[in-house]
Design a protein around this motif. Sequence first.
Motif, PDB file in Angstrom:
ATOM      1  N   LEU A 190      45.028  41.373  50.802  1.00 52.71           N
ATOM      2  CA  LEU A 190      44.934  42.305  49.683  1.00 52.71           C
ATOM      3  C   LEU A 190      45.317  43.718  50.113  1.00 52.71           C
ATOM      4  CD1 LEU A 190      44.342  41.854  46.753  1.00 52.71           C
ATOM      5  CD2 LEU A 190      41.977  42.446  47.148  1.00 52.71           C
ATOM      6  N   LEU A 191      44.935  44.107  51.322  1.00 51.84           N
ATOM      7  CA  LEU A 191      45.298  45.430  51.834  1.00 51.84           C
ATOM      8  C   LEU A 191      46.819  45.604  51.921  1.00 51.84           C
ATOM      9  CD1 LEU A 191      42.634  45.799  54.654  1.00 51.84           C
ATOM     10  CD2 LEU A 191      42.852  47.275  52.640  1.00 51.84           C
ATOM     11  N   LYS A 192      47.515  44.546  52.297  1.00 50.13           N
ATOM     12  CA  LYS A 192      48.963  44.607  52.467  1.00 50.13           C
ATOM     13  C   LYS A 192      49.744  44.315  51.184  1.00 50.13           C
ATOM     14  CE  LYS A 192      48.711  43.288  57.298  1.00 50.13           C
ATOM     15  NZ  LYS A 192      49.015  42.252  58.302  1.00 50.13           N
ATOM     16  N   SER A 193      49.049  43.981  50.118  1.00 53.50           N
ATOM     17  CA  SER A 193      49.723  43.540  48.889  1.00 53.50           C
ATOM     18  C   SER A 193      50.451  44.655  48.140  1.00 53.50           C
ATOM     19  CB  SER A 193      48.709  42.887  47.946  1.00 53.50           C
ATOM     20  OG  SER A 193      47.843  43.871  47.398  1.00 53.50           O
ATOM     21  N   ASN A 194      49.994  45.888  48.269  1.00 50.88           N
ATOM     22  CA  ASN A 194      50.574  47.019  47.535  1.00 50.88           C
ATOM     23  C   ASN A 194      50.585  46.809  46.018  1.00 50.88           C
ATOM     24  OD1 ASN A 194      51.140  48.679  49.786  1.00 50.88           O
ATOM     25  ND2 ASN A 194      52.893  47.368  50.250  1.00 50.88           N
ATOM     26  N   ILE A 195      49.638  46.039  45.522  1.00 50.15           N
ATOM     27  CA  ILE A 195      49.556  45.763  44.095  1.00 50.15           C
ATOM     28  C   ILE A 195      48.842  46.906  43.382  1.00 50.15           C
ATOM     29  CG2 ILE A 195      48.372  44.289  42.388  1.00 50.15           C
ATOM     30  CD1 ILE A 195      48.947  41.929  44.159  1.00 50.15           C
ATOM     31  N   VAL A 196      49.346  47.227  42.204  1.00 50.40           N
ATOM     32  CA  VAL A 196      48.637  48.084  41.263  1.00 50.40           C
ATOM     33  C   VAL A 196      48.153  47.141  40.175  1.00 50.40           C
ATOM     34  CG1 VAL A 196      48.841  49.941  39.580  1.00 50.40           C
ATOM     35  CG2 VAL A 196      49.979  50.128  41.806  1.00 50.40           C
ATOM     36  N   TRP A 197      46.888  47.263  39.803  1.00 50.12           N
ATOM     37  CA  TRP A 197      46.301  46.337  38.835  1.00 50.12           C
ATOM     38  C   TRP A 197      46.706  46.665  37.404  1.00 50.12           C
ATOM     39  CZ3 TRP A 197      45.594  42.203  41.070  1.00 50.12           C
ATOM     40  CH2 TRP A 197      44.906  42.067  42.273  1.00 50.12           C
ATOM     41  N   THR A 198      47.975  46.456  37.126  1.00 47.69           N
ATOM     42  CA  THR A 198      48.454  46.539  35.753  1.00 47.69           C
ATOM     43  C   THR A 198      47.893  45.338  34.994  1.00 47.69           C
ATOM     44  OG1 THR A 198      50.420  45.219  36.250  1.00 47.69           O
ATOM     45  CG2 THR A 198      50.616  47.636  36.474  1.00 47.69           C
ATOM     46  N   ARG A 199      48.017  45.337  33.698  1.00 51.86           N
ATOM     47  CA  ARG A 199      47.563  44.182  32.902  1.00 51.86           C
ATOM     48  C   ARG A 199      48.244  42.904  33.381  1.00 51.86           C
ATOM     49  NH1 ARG A 199      44.685  45.537  28.200  1.00 51.86           N
ATOM     50  NH2 ARG A 199      45.068  43.502  27.302  1.00 51.86           N
ATOM     51  N   GLU A 200      49.539  42.982  33.672  1.00 49.43           N
ATOM     52  CA  GLU A 200      50.299  41.805  34.090  1.00 49.43           C
ATOM     53  C   GLU A 200      49.820  41.290  35.443  1.00 49.43           C
ATOM     54  OE1 GLU A 200      51.774  44.766  33.160  1.00 49.43           O
ATOM     55  OE2 GLU A 200      52.267  44.141  31.129  1.00 49.43           O
ATOM     56  N   ASN A 201      49.684  42.200  36.426  1.00 50.16           N
ATOM     57  CA  ASN A 201      49.228  41.783  37.751  1.00 50.16           C
ATOM     58  C   ASN A 201      47.804  41.239  37.718  1.00 50.16           C
ATOM     59  OD1 ASN A 201      51.535  42.269  39.279  1.00 50.16           O
ATOM     60  ND2 ASN A 201      51.039  44.422  39.524  1.00 50.16           N
ATOM     61  N   LEU A 202      46.943  41.892  36.964  1.00 47.04           N
ATOM     62  CA  LEU A 202      45.563  41.436  36.851  1.00 47.04           C
ATOM     63  C   LEU A 202      45.504  40.078  36.158  1.00 47.04           C
ATOM     64  CD1 LEU A 202      42.745  42.255  37.642  1.00 47.04           C
ATOM     65  CD2 LEU A 202      42.544  43.500  35.497  1.00 47.04           C
ATOM     66  N   PHE A 203      46.337  39.889  35.142  1.00 51.59           N
ATOM     67  CA  PHE A 203      46.396  38.610  34.448  1.00 51.59           C
ATOM     68  C   PHE A 203      46.762  37.491  35.425  1.00 51.59           C
ATOM     69  CE2 PHE A 203      48.090  35.233  31.891  1.00 51.59           C
ATOM     70  CZ  PHE A 203      47.328  35.244  30.742  1.00 51.59           C
ATOM     71  N   GLU A 204      47.810  37.699  36.190  1.00 54.36           N
ATOM     72  CA  GLU A 204      48.254  36.682  37.152  1.00 54.36           C
ATOM     73  C   GLU A 204      47.179  36.421  38.210  1.00 54.36           C
ATOM     74  OE1 GLU A 204      51.950  38.105  38.732  1.00 54.36           O
ATOM     75  OE2 GLU A 204      52.959  37.937  36.797  1.00 54.36           O
ATOM     76  N   PHE A 205      46.535  37.470  38.681  1.00 53.49           N
ATOM     77  CA  PHE A 205      45.505  37.322  39.702  1.00 53.49           C
ATOM     78  C   PHE A 205      44.301  36.564  39.164  1.00 53.49           C
ATOM     79  CE2 PHE A 205      41.917  38.854  42.315  1.00 53.49           C
ATOM     80  CZ  PHE A 205      42.400  38.540  43.581  1.00 53.49           C
ATOM     81  N   LEU A 206      43.864  36.890  37.964  1.00 51.55           N
ATOM     82  CA  LEU A 206      42.700  36.220  37.388  1.00 51.55           C
ATOM     83  C   LEU A 206      42.996  34.765  37.026  1.00 51.55           C
ATOM     84  CD1 LEU A 206      41.286  39.061  35.120  1.00 51.55           C
ATOM     85  CD2 LEU A 206      40.353  38.219  37.284  1.00 51.55           C
ATOM     86  N   GLN A 207      44.247  34.435  36.794  1.00 48.62           N
ATOM     87  CA  GLN A 207      44.634  33.056  36.516  1.00 48.62           C
ATOM     88  C   GLN A 207      44.611  32.217  37.799  1.00 48.62           C
ATOM     89  OE1 GLN A 207      46.700  31.593  33.355  1.00 48.62           O
ATOM     90  NE2 GLN A 207      44.815  32.611  32.735  1.00 48.62           N
ATOM     91  N   ASP A 208      45.096  32.800  38.906  1.00 49.52           N
ATOM     92  CA  ASP A 208      45.164  32.063  40.170  1.00 49.52           C
ATOM     93  C   ASP A 208      45.214  33.068  41.325  1.00 49.52           C
ATOM     94  OD1 ASP A 208      45.622  30.377  42.318  1.00 49.52           O
ATOM     95  OD2 ASP A 208      47.229  29.263  41.317  1.00 49.52           O
TER      96      ASP A 208
END
Length: 117
Positions: free
Chosen positions: A67-85
């Motif tokens: 997660l530290l290396k992911s460089n993700i910003v929790w946009t609706r799209e990214n959060l949606f994908e993460f919460l799905q799997d």
Amino acid sequence: MSRYWLALLITCASLDAWAQVDGRSVFVRCQACHSLDGEGGGIGPDLHGVLNSRAAARQGFRYSNALLKSNIVWTRENLFEFLQDPQAKVPGNRMAFSGLDTDEETQAVIDYLKGEH
């Protein structure tokens, strides 16, 4: 309008309201590890203000290297994908959760998080 059609209309409206997923009731599953009050202290990081924040940025929580290396910003799209799997979105993260069951549940939780209840 006949009584038959009026009864049918009321029944359909009731079924539609019943079919809507309540984000608060779905978030109960998340509360085993996450808080939403800005205080933290759970097994997982506090999720207050998580939308549009950078992943692994909460102070006082030890994140996985993935997660530290992911460089993700929790946009609706990214959060949606993460919460799905979670493991598909960020392989190697430590969240012990396989994902929400439906698109409707996932969207309801994101809407609930956005409302900061």
